[in-house]
Design an enzyme around this catalytic site. Sequence first.
Site, PDB file in Angstrom:
ATOM      1  CG  ASN A   1      -0.261  -0.172   2.367  1.00 38.04           C
ATOM      2  OD1 ASN A   1       0.837  -0.296   2.557  1.00 38.04           O
ATOM      3  ND2 ASN A   1      -1.147   0.188   3.617  1.00 38.04           N
TER       4      ASN A   1
ATOM      5  CD  GLU B   1       3.752  -0.256  13.313  1.00 41.86           C
ATOM      6  OE1 GLU B   1       3.571  -0.473  14.556  1.00 41.86           O
ATOM      7  OE2 GLU B   1       2.675   0.295  12.971  1.00 41.86           O
TER       8      GLU B   1
ATOM      9  CB  CYS C   1      -2.127   0.101   8.750  1.00 42.91           C
ATOM     10  SG  CYS C   1      -0.772   1.153   8.972  1.00 42.91           S
TER      11      CYS C   1
HETATM   12  P1  NDP Z   1       0.722  -9.588   3.976  1.00 37.96           P
HETATM   13  O1  NDP Z   1       0.854  -9.795   5.351  1.00 37.96           O
HETATM   14  O2  NDP Z   1       0.011 -10.713   2.976  1.00 37.96           O
HETATM   15  O3  NDP Z   1       1.978  -9.265   3.250  1.00 37.96           O
HETATM   16  C1  NDP Z   1       2.946  -8.377   3.646  1.00 37.96           C
HETATM   17  C2  NDP Z   1       4.369  -8.711   3.302  1.00 37.96           C
HETATM   18  O4  NDP Z   1       4.812  -9.869   3.742  1.00 37.96           O
HETATM   19  C3  NDP Z   1       4.575  -8.776   1.657  1.00 37.96           C
HETATM   20  O5  NDP Z   1       5.845  -8.351   1.143  1.00 37.96           O
HETATM   21  C4  NDP Z   1       4.470 -10.316   1.743  1.00 37.96           C
HETATM   22  O6  NDP Z   1       5.025 -10.789   0.469  1.00 37.96           O
HETATM   23  C5  NDP Z   1       5.171 -10.795   2.751  1.00 37.96           C
HETATM   24  N1  NDP Z   1       4.885 -12.210   3.169  1.00 37.96           N
HETATM   25  C6  NDP Z   1       3.813 -13.024   2.876  1.00 37.96           C
HETATM   26  N2  NDP Z   1       4.065 -14.116   3.565  1.00 37.96           N
HETATM   27  C7  NDP Z   1       5.190 -14.109   4.040  1.00 37.96           C
HETATM   28  C8  NDP Z   1       5.971 -15.016   5.180  1.00 37.96           C
HETATM   29  N3  NDP Z   1       5.434 -16.338   5.392  1.00 37.96           N
HETATM   30  N4  NDP Z   1       7.008 -14.591   5.821  1.00 37.96           N
HETATM   31  C9  NDP Z   1       7.574 -13.273   5.394  1.00 37.96           C
HETATM   32  N5  NDP Z   1       6.702 -12.475   4.482  1.00 37.96           N
HETATM   33  C10 NDP Z   1       5.713 -12.997   3.983  1.00 37.96           C
HETATM   34  O7  NDP Z   1      -0.093  -8.239   3.815  1.00 37.96           O
HETATM   35  P2  NDP Z   1      -0.352  -7.611   2.425  1.00 37.96           P
HETATM   36  O8  NDP Z   1       0.552  -7.388   1.412  1.00 37.96           O
HETATM   37  O9  NDP Z   1      -1.672  -8.228   2.203  1.00 37.96           O
HETATM   38  O10 NDP Z   1      -0.740  -6.053   3.287  1.00 37.96           O
HETATM   39  C11 NDP Z   1      -1.851  -5.723   3.719  1.00 37.96           C
HETATM   40  C12 NDP Z   1      -2.224  -5.756   5.128  1.00 37.96           C
HETATM   41  O11 NDP Z   1      -0.991  -5.027   5.579  1.00 37.96           O
HETATM   42  C13 NDP Z   1      -3.344  -4.959   5.427  1.00 37.96           C
HETATM   43  O12 NDP Z   1      -4.263  -5.976   5.836  1.00 37.96           O
HETATM   44  C14 NDP Z   1      -2.907  -4.188   6.765  1.00 37.96           C
HETATM   45  O13 NDP Z   1      -3.406  -5.052   7.878  1.00 37.96           O
HETATM   46  C15 NDP Z   1      -1.572  -4.392   6.937  1.00 37.96           C
HETATM   47  N6  NDP Z   1      -0.491  -3.317   6.881  1.00 37.96           N
HETATM   48  C16 NDP Z   1      -0.311  -2.838   7.975  1.00 37.96           C
HETATM   49  C17 NDP Z   1       0.301  -1.588   8.303  1.00 37.96           C
HETATM   50  C18 NDP Z   1       0.823  -0.963   9.494  1.00 37.96           C
HETATM   51  O14 NDP Z   1       1.539   0.025   9.419  1.00 37.96           O
HETATM   52  N7  NDP Z   1       0.373  -1.443  10.536  1.00 37.96           N
HETATM   53  C19 NDP Z   1       0.456  -0.679   7.106  1.00 37.96           C
HETATM   54  C20 NDP Z   1       0.079  -1.229   5.873  1.00 37.96           C
HETATM   55  C21 NDP Z   1      -0.457  -2.463   5.753  1.00 37.96           C
HETATM   56  P3  NDP Z   1       3.983 -10.869  -0.907  1.00 37.96           P
HETATM   57  O15 NDP Z   1       3.140  -9.909  -0.921  1.00 37.96           O
HETATM   58  O16 NDP Z   1       4.843 -10.979  -2.083  1.00 37.96           O
HETATM   59  O17 NDP Z   1       3.382 -12.039  -0.736  1.00 37.96           O
END
Ligand code: NDP
Length: 510
Positions: free
Chosen positions: A142, A237, A271
Amino acid sequence: MASAIAHAIEVRSPADRRVVGTIPVLGAERVQSLAAELRAAQPAWEALGPDGRAKVLLRWADWLMDNERRLSELVQSESGKAWNDASFETTVSVEIINFYTKHAAEWLAPRDVPASGPAGVAKKRTLRFRPYPLVGVITPWNGPIGAPAMDIVPALMAGAAVLSKPSEIAPLSWAECVRGWREDVGGPPVLGVATGDGATGAAVVDAVDMVMFTGSTRTGRAVAARAGERLVPCSLELGGKDAMVVLADADLERAATAATWGGMMNSGQLCISVERVYVEAPVYEDFVAKVTGKVAALRQGTDAPGMFACEIGALATPAQVDIVERHVNDALERGAKATTGGHRSQSGLYFEPTVLRDVDHGMACMREETFGPTLPVMRVADETEAIRLANDSTYGLSASVWSRDAARARRVAEQLEAGSVNINNVLMHLFQFTLPQGGWKQSGVGSRLGGAGGMLKYCRPQALVSERFALGPEPFWYPVSPRKARLIARGSRLLGAHDWRRRLGLRPRA
Ligand code: NDP
């Protein structure tokens, strides 16, 4: 190193689904070799000291500004953001660089600390900070540039090397920023990018000494479990379901404008978006009318670079559109009404900016993270009910309270279970880089940014203890003897007791 690249991923524009780029998916073997390269370069980076590191980061900030338009176009192509949101990514990154480069030398400086009691007067105590050699920074889609920048800047300024892992959904602009660091800015090879999917992210967790993860609560839990197995620290986070509490004496015009921005910015994919609104009954109808008018007036689309013609862009993935649609339909089926919006578009990944009224706490839109352009507005009897419902959530990232009565607003704010609370504003805590930003409950572990703590979390504290005077043996050293033990016991009483009788070894008076 083709054998270590599992396959490639096509990145598609959410606006029209055309392919805008391709990234290699790094396998575990390549992630490990990348980590080894970064580790090898880290000691020289640490030895540069904060001022030397700041010079490189400030050159990178110049590069970000000089390439702002090109980078924003890349962000827009892979995220479908409105231009206004896309161009914000480099702005916030430069702010973060300026903040940490300005303060790092002061915060990282070794410091002498006082003794905890008279027994320590003969010692000199120094606290110093050494970085974790390699920090893994895993980020979602995002904020393709802003999200990694928030974490890699303090980590690099701490003296760590960083292996970053952007989301496969929008990795292009961050990969370009890392290329710019290496090739255009001439930054040392202490910043790497591991493009790929979830398995690549898991491989990053396996390769680093400390993990900073931003993303969903589900993946955060998996990251924490793996970090626990490896015994490396992690900071998380995670998601949010941020509540906005509008009390009857609030400035409704300002509150409605803020709700519109706070709920719809980045198409609600923050988020810290306003995800649910509680309004005291006497002003409910007025607030709903105002917010409906403002949301209905928003222009949606992925406008041309530099146009600033749309407020709201696309959603990032088809799955995200499905979640928003499910939450809206669930609310409508259970008796809520959409006062504006309510539908997905026929082409592109858009969902109409939507206001839902007459919602209740049984609805998905009030309980699950939506991460989309929706504002469910619920009527509450009074501030007590507002506080109870705002706290009735597994999340606790941030919140806001609206009232003209400063003492009342503060009282309500202090009762909300959230890591940050804005009073008469929304989202603004994100830009107060001197304050910690951490989620409570299932919104996170540890905190992001936040003054010295936001940088020192990438360091291991080292305690140095030395002698002030050249002394003989310490009293505790061998050999033990009854005389020495009596002297130590007397000394401990003299220094440790809280009244004179005990200090002198006498019984307290009855
Ligand atoms: P994910 O948790 O699916 O992914 C976050 C990151 O983790 C991506 O780079 C993803 O890679 C990677 N990832 C996926 N599986 C693993 C694993 N097993 N081990 C390590 N890394 C992994 O979240 P989203 O990308 O769907 O993001 C959206 C969510 O993030 C929202 O629902 C929100 O809740 C949260 N968010 C929180 C924020 C905060 O500051 N608190 C800010 C922004 C978002 P890949 O995408 O390539 O699968």
